[in-house]
Design a protein around this motif. Sequence first.
Motif, PDB file in Angstrom:
ATOM      1  N   ILE A 147       0.849  -1.202   0.000  1.00 57.82           N
ATOM      2  CA  ILE A 147       0.000   0.000   0.000  1.00 57.82           C
ATOM      3  C   ILE A 147       0.877   1.242   0.000  1.00 57.82           C
ATOM      4  O   ILE A 147       0.603   2.218  -0.700  1.00 57.82           O
ATOM      5  CB  ILE A 147      -0.950  -0.002   1.210  1.00 57.82           C
ATOM      6  CG1 ILE A 147      -1.941  -1.163   1.110  1.00 57.82           C
ATOM      7  CG2 ILE A 147      -1.706   1.323   1.305  1.00 57.82           C
ATOM      8  CD1 ILE A 147      -2.818  -1.321   2.343  1.00 57.82           C
ATOM      9  N   ARG A 148       1.932   1.185   0.765  1.00 60.54           N
ATOM     10  CA  ARG A 148       2.851   2.325   0.809  1.00 60.54           C
ATOM     11  C   ARG A 148       3.447   2.607  -0.568  1.00 60.54           C
ATOM     12  O   ARG A 148       3.714   3.757  -0.926  1.00 60.54           O
ATOM     13  CB  ARG A 148       3.959   2.050   1.813  1.00 60.54           C
ATOM     14  CG  ARG A 148       4.947   3.195   1.938  1.00 60.54           C
ATOM     15  CD  ARG A 148       5.802   3.053   3.172  1.00 60.54           C
ATOM     16  NE  ARG A 148       6.451   4.319   3.476  1.00 60.54           N
ATOM     17  CZ  ARG A 148       6.686   4.775   4.688  1.00 60.54           C
ATOM     18  NH1 ARG A 148       6.275   4.086   5.732  1.00 60.54           N
ATOM     19  NH2 ARG A 148       7.301   5.919   4.879  1.00 60.54           N
ATOM     20  N   LEU A 149       3.612   1.563  -1.364  1.00 55.71           N
ATOM     21  CA  LEU A 149       4.166   1.701  -2.706  1.00 55.71           C
ATOM     22  C   LEU A 149       3.097   2.063  -3.738  1.00 55.71           C
ATOM     23  O   LEU A 149       3.391   2.132  -4.934  1.00 55.71           O
ATOM     24  CB  LEU A 149       4.859   0.394  -3.114  1.00 55.71           C
ATOM     25  CG  LEU A 149       6.136   0.052  -2.344  1.00 55.71           C
ATOM     26  CD1 LEU A 149       6.573  -1.380  -2.622  1.00 55.71           C
ATOM     27  CD2 LEU A 149       7.251   1.021  -2.705  1.00 55.71           C
ATOM     28  N   GLY A 150       1.862   2.292  -3.271  1.00 57.17           N
ATOM     29  CA  GLY A 150       0.792   2.686  -4.175  1.00 57.17           C
ATOM     30  C   GLY A 150       0.105   1.532  -4.879  1.00 57.17           C
ATOM     31  O   GLY A 150      -0.582   1.723  -5.886  1.00 57.17           O
ATOM     32  N   ARG A 151       0.258   0.317  -4.354  1.00 59.01           N
ATOM     33  CA  ARG A 151      -0.330  -0.863  -4.995  1.00 59.01           C
ATOM     34  C   ARG A 151      -1.663  -1.240  -4.364  1.00 59.01           C
ATOM     35  O   ARG A 151      -1.945  -2.421  -4.120  1.00 59.01           O
ATOM     36  CB  ARG A 151       0.659  -2.027  -4.902  1.00 59.01           C
ATOM     37  CG  ARG A 151       1.988  -1.751  -5.604  1.00 59.01           C
ATOM     38  CD  ARG A 151       3.027  -2.806  -5.270  1.00 59.01           C
ATOM     39  NE  ARG A 151       4.319  -2.498  -5.917  1.00 59.01           N
ATOM     40  CZ  ARG A 151       5.468  -3.082  -5.583  1.00 59.01           C
ATOM     41  NH1 ARG A 151       5.505  -3.992  -4.616  1.00 59.01           N
ATOM     42  NH2 ARG A 151       6.587  -2.744  -6.205  1.00 59.01           N
ATOM     43  N   HIS A 152      -2.497  -0.245  -4.075  1.00 61.38           N
ATOM     44  CA  HIS A 152      -3.752  -0.515  -3.382  1.00 61.38           C
ATOM     45  C   HIS A 152      -4.705  -1.350  -4.233  1.00 61.38           C
ATOM     46  O   HIS A 152      -5.457  -2.160  -3.706  1.00 61.38           O
ATOM     47  CB  HIS A 152      -4.420   0.787  -2.944  1.00 61.38           C
ATOM     48  CG  HIS A 152      -4.349   1.882  -3.939  1.00 61.38           C
ATOM     49  ND1 HIS A 152      -3.275   2.726  -4.030  1.00 61.38           N
ATOM     50  CD2 HIS A 152      -5.224   2.264  -4.906  1.00 61.38           C
ATOM     51  CE1 HIS A 152      -3.482   3.598  -5.000  1.00 61.38           C
ATOM     52  NE2 HIS A 152      -4.650   3.342  -5.556  1.00 61.38           N
ATOM     53  N   ASN A 171      -6.073  -4.241  12.033  1.00 66.31           N
ATOM     54  CA  ASN A 171      -5.060  -3.775  11.084  1.00 66.31           C
ATOM     55  C   ASN A 171      -5.418  -4.161   9.653  1.00 66.31           C
ATOM     56  O   ASN A 171      -5.255  -3.371   8.719  1.00 66.31           O
ATOM     57  CB  ASN A 171      -3.686  -4.328  11.453  1.00 66.31           C
ATOM     58  CG  ASN A 171      -3.105  -3.637  12.666  1.00 66.31           C
ATOM     59  OD1 ASN A 171      -3.524  -2.564  13.034  1.00 66.31           O
ATOM     60  ND2 ASN A 171      -2.129  -4.281  13.285  1.00 66.31           N
ATOM     61  N   LEU A 172      -5.893  -5.380   9.460  1.00 64.90           N
ATOM     62  CA  LEU A 172      -6.298  -5.798   8.124  1.00 64.90           C
ATOM     63  C   LEU A 172      -7.488  -4.975   7.634  1.00 64.90           C
ATOM     64  O   LEU A 172      -7.557  -4.595   6.458  1.00 64.90           O
ATOM     65  CB  LEU A 172      -6.637  -7.289   8.116  1.00 64.90           C
ATOM     66  CG  LEU A 172      -5.459  -8.251   8.274  1.00 64.90           C
ATOM     67  CD1 LEU A 172      -5.961  -9.679   8.383  1.00 64.90           C
ATOM     68  CD2 LEU A 172      -4.475  -8.119   7.118  1.00 64.90           C
ATOM     69  N   CYS A 173      -8.426  -4.710   8.532  1.00 67.54           N
ATOM     70  CA  CYS A 173      -9.578  -3.883   8.160  1.00 67.54           C
ATOM     71  C   CYS A 173      -9.136  -2.466   7.792  1.00 67.54           C
ATOM     72  O   CYS A 173      -9.659  -1.869   6.844  1.00 67.54           O
ATOM     73  CB  CYS A 173     -10.589  -3.843   9.300  1.00 67.54           C
ATOM     74  SG  CYS A 173     -11.515  -5.381   9.515  1.00 67.54           S
ATOM     75  N   ALA A 174      -8.172  -1.931   8.528  1.00 66.49           N
ATOM     76  CA  ALA A 174      -7.663  -0.594   8.217  1.00 66.49           C
ATOM     77  C   ALA A 174      -6.997  -0.583   6.845  1.00 66.49           C
ATOM     78  O   ALA A 174      -7.210   0.334   6.039  1.00 66.49           O
ATOM     79  CB  ALA A 174      -6.683  -0.144   9.291  1.00 66.49           C
ATOM     80  N   HIS A 175      -6.194  -1.593   6.568  1.00 63.40           N
ATOM     81  CA  HIS A 175      -5.577  -1.704   5.243  1.00 63.40           C
ATOM     82  C   HIS A 175      -6.651  -1.763   4.155  1.00 63.40           C
ATOM     83  O   HIS A 175      -6.513  -1.150   3.092  1.00 63.40           O
ATOM     84  CB  HIS A 175      -4.721  -2.965   5.162  1.00 63.40           C
ATOM     85  CG  HIS A 175      -3.378  -2.845   5.814  1.00 63.40           C
ATOM     86  ND1 HIS A 175      -2.665  -1.671   5.852  1.00 63.40           N
ATOM     87  CD2 HIS A 175      -2.605  -3.788   6.434  1.00 63.40           C
ATOM     88  CE1 HIS A 175      -1.506  -1.893   6.467  1.00 63.40           C
ATOM     89  NE2 HIS A 175      -1.456  -3.152   6.828  1.00 63.40           N
ATOM     90  N   HIS A 176      -7.712  -2.525   4.429  1.00 61.89           N
ATOM     91  CA  HIS A 176      -8.786  -2.678   3.447  1.00 61.89           C
ATOM     92  C   HIS A 176      -9.490  -1.339   3.210  1.00 61.89           C
ATOM     93  O   HIS A 176      -9.774  -0.973   2.061  1.00 61.89           O
ATOM     94  CB  HIS A 176      -9.778  -3.729   3.944  1.00 61.89           C
ATOM     95  CG  HIS A 176     -10.619  -4.320   2.862  1.00 61.89           C
ATOM     96  ND1 HIS A 176     -11.666  -5.180   3.112  1.00 61.89           N
ATOM     97  CD2 HIS A 176     -10.582  -4.168   1.502  1.00 61.89           C
ATOM     98  CE1 HIS A 176     -12.224  -5.535   1.966  1.00 61.89           C
ATOM     99  NE2 HIS A 176     -11.594  -4.935   0.980  1.00 61.89           N
ATOM    100  N   MET A 177      -9.744  -0.612   4.287  1.00 64.62           N
ATOM    101  CA  MET A 177     -10.410   0.684   4.157  1.00 64.62           C
ATOM    102  C   MET A 177      -9.564   1.666   3.342  1.00 64.62           C
ATOM    103  O   MET A 177     -10.065   2.362   2.452  1.00 64.62           O
ATOM    104  CB  MET A 177     -10.698   1.257   5.544  1.00 64.62           C
ATOM    105  CG  MET A 177     -11.773   0.511   6.318  1.00 64.62           C
ATOM    106  SD  MET A 177     -11.943   1.113   8.022  1.00 64.62           S
ATOM    107  CE  MET A 177     -12.629   2.759   7.723  1.00 64.62           C
ATOM    108  N   VAL A 178      -8.292   1.711   3.641  1.00 63.41           N
ATOM    109  CA  VAL A 178      -7.404   2.629   2.930  1.00 63.41           C
ATOM    110  C   VAL A 178      -7.336   2.262   1.448  1.00 63.41           C
ATOM    111  O   VAL A 178      -7.411   3.136   0.574  1.00 63.41           O
ATOM    112  CB  VAL A 178      -5.997   2.612   3.560  1.00 63.41           C
ATOM    113  CG1 VAL A 178      -5.004   3.395   2.696  1.00 63.41           C
ATOM    114  CG2 VAL A 178      -6.033   3.199   4.957  1.00 63.41           C
TER     115      VAL A 178
END
Length: 279
Positions: A147-152, A171-178
Amino acid sequence: MLALSAGRIVSVPTLIEELWGDRPPMSVRTTLQTYILQLRRLIDSALPVGSRVRAKDVLVTRFDGYLLDIAPEDVDVRVYEQLVDAGNRAIEDAEYEAASRYLGMALAQWQGHALADVRVGMPLSIEVARLDESRLNVLESRIGVDIRLGRHYAVLSELTVLTAKHPMHENLCAHHMVSLYRAGRQSQALEVFRTLRETLNAELGVEPSNRLQNLQQAVLRSELDLDASPLVRQYRTPQVPAVVTSGSGWGTPQDDLTVDDPGMPAHIVTRNGDGGWRR
């Protein structure tokens, strides 16, 4: 059990507990010695013809125990550990492309659950739980780096499966939301939060953490910085060496994957990603 402790003595009582639990046979030590003899015969049959090494040199008898004397790189989980450690060092050095690559290579060592085709006793069941937790932490960390590399977009399908399997994993849910928000799917990002809240309320009677609630508010107000790089926070597993036997459901180490470092600790060091957002 011997491979899990390669290079270290495994006591006879530990082996007895693993094999028979609290119901050992009357002649338990004789039976164990028979098992060791059979194992040494298998080792002898696998050694190269003409080798000066014998099974007794590989599976060594020690006082009230046995030691499997093999090189760390001969056990696949050690390759996993080395790659994870290399990935975490890359995160510390802000080398995120390398971190994603190393952590991805570490996860590629898995082909199923640890010791999937081995009947485990209490000692091994504890290690299996630790290894499975380590895998989830490494997976979360690799997603955070991506995600940090823009691969959302690339991680969306993966996160959909993971949040379904781990509905209370913040944490996984936060990653998913972002990832959803950055993909222009604001309503779905909010739906992920709603599902998390309902699950936590129903199962534990608690609300999501302040961090997740702040993330929800940022999504609601469209205040989430789409250009900000998500953070990757540190997570360290207990300092317990881990090795799995062949046929455990792990992949075969690749000869060209070497990240040896004399100063490398012999334990897994992993990191969870955080919410993956910054206001």
